[in-house]
Design an enzyme around this catalytic site. Structure first.
Site, mmCIF file in Angstrom:
data_model
loop_
_atom_site.group_PDB
_atom_site.id
_atom_site.type_symbol
_atom_site.label_atom_id
_atom_site.label_comp_id
_atom_site.label_asym_id
_atom_site.label_seq_id
_atom_site.Cartn_x
_atom_site.Cartn_y
_atom_site.Cartn_z
ATOM 1 N N PRO A 89 35.540 14.437 -31.903
ATOM 2 C CA PRO A 89 34.784 15.300 -32.824
ATOM 3 C C PRO A 89 33.375 15.607 -32.306
ATOM 4 C CG PRO A 89 35.724 13.410 -33.985
ATOM 5 C CD PRO A 89 35.913 13.156 -32.520
ATOM 6 N N GLU A 116 37.996 3.700 -33.056
ATOM 7 C CA GLU A 116 36.691 4.365 -33.227
ATOM 8 C C GLU A 116 36.333 5.224 -32.016
ATOM 9 O OE1 GLU A 116 35.105 4.243 -36.206
ATOM 10 O OE2 GLU A 116 36.915 3.116 -36.716
ATOM 11 N N ARG A 154 50.799 29.026 -24.364
ATOM 12 C CA ARG A 154 51.233 30.369 -24.772
ATOM 13 C C ARG A 154 50.447 31.467 -24.061
ATOM 14 N NH1 ARG A 154 48.408 32.715 -28.552
ATOM 15 N NH2 ARG A 154 50.051 33.822 -29.634
ATOM 16 N N ASP A 169 46.844 39.073 -29.807
ATOM 17 C CA ASP A 169 46.470 38.042 -30.769
ATOM 18 C C ASP A 169 45.216 38.392 -31.524
ATOM 19 O OD1 ASP A 169 48.432 36.353 -30.055
ATOM 20 O OD2 ASP A 169 47.200 35.089 -28.761
HETATM 21 N N1 ADE Z 1 39.718 13.039 -32.381
HETATM 22 C C1 ADE Z 1 39.478 12.757 -33.679
HETATM 23 N N2 ADE Z 1 39.086 13.850 -34.333
HETATM 24 C C2 ADE Z 1 39.081 14.871 -33.436
HETATM 25 C C3 ADE Z 1 38.761 16.251 -33.511
HETATM 26 N N3 ADE Z 1 38.360 16.828 -34.644
HETATM 27 N N4 ADE Z 1 38.850 16.977 -32.396
HETATM 28 C C4 ADE Z 1 39.237 16.409 -31.233
HETATM 29 N N5 ADE Z 1 39.548 15.122 -31.102
HETATM 30 C C5 ADE Z 1 39.471 14.351 -32.198
#
Ligand code: ADE
Length: 247
Positions: A89, A116, A154, A169
């Protein structure tokens, strides 16, 4: 040329979904790309085959050990010299442009974290790029890696037929997609827009572009702000303004 994709994951079976279904299966069967997995558990050095431990400094959860990951990355590196991407994230957000950029590479490695996350010393020394698929937290990087892989596969040459080519697309033009209709012509009292039945391809293309502009402006104005408009698009946006004023 075939793209080489190698994935580091504690759950390699999750990736079978891509091998077994849809456009990703076709891409892999046709040899447009290859997909292999490396499991850090195969690179452990204790009787328990440990891949994680408690975080220094305390707090909830576990952190992936650097040792097994380092050795796993060494094994991957014997086959793959492309960028190693850590799905997390904290990374830059995936969009269609980034997927297209990565799909043009001959090889990439993907590192999926669990718990984590992975020890920061692996991120700082072995990871080339960190990518997120959106501002939410998954339980691991596998689904994110699968999202990225499907987006790339793709786009590879020869994977999609001309009719549903990636060039058509949504997002390839920086706009949301226009609405789609199929048979029947009248479904529960709702008729298909007449222009789509008329066979005038220029009119249909114009209608679709106008719908795409209207939807993008209503739902994702941030996308429009990033993008210049050609003459036709400006004309259609003006027409939409006038229609709105009439309402
Ligand atoms: N691992 C956990 N959450 C994630 C996300 N939103 N994007 C990429 N990898 C992740």
């Amino acid at each position: 040329m075939s793209m080489r994709i190698d994935v580091i994951t504690l759950f390699p079976e999750m990736l079978d979904t891509l091998r077994d279904h849809g456009v990703s299966r076709i891409a892999l069967e046709r040899g447009a790309a290859s997909l292999s997995c490396y499991n850090p558990r195969d690179f452990t050095d204790d009787a328990y085959r440990s891949v994680d431990d408690r975080p220094y400094g305390g707090g909830p959860g576990m952190v992936m050990l650097p040792g097994p990951l380092d050795r796993c990355i060494d094994a991957l590196r014997e086959q793959n010299d492309g960028p190693l991407i850590y799905l997390s994230p904290q990374g830059e957000t995936l969009d269609q442009g980034l997927a297209a950029e990565l799909a043009a590479l001959p090889a990439i490695g993907l590192l999926c974290g669990r718990y984590e996350g992975v020890d920061e010393r692996i991120v700082s020394t072995r990871v080339d790029r960190e990518i997120s698929i959106g501002d939410y937290v998954l339980a691991g990087g596998e689904l994110a890696a699968m999202v990225l892989i499907e987006c790339m596969l793709r786009l590879l040459p020869g994977v999609l037929g001309n009719a549903d080519s990636a060039a058509q697309d949504s997002f390839s033009h920086g706009l949301l997609d226009h609405p789609h209709y199929t048979r029947p012509e009248n479904y529960r009292g709702m008729a298909v827009p007449p222009v789509l039945l008329g066979g005038n391809h220029a009119e249909i293309a114009r209608w679709r572009l106008k719908q795409a502009l209207a939807r993008t402006r209503a739902r994702r104005p941030d996308l429009l702000a990033r993008r210049p408009f050609d003459e036709l698009e400006q004309e259609l946006l003006k027409a939409l303004d006038l229609e709105q004023n009439d309402e």
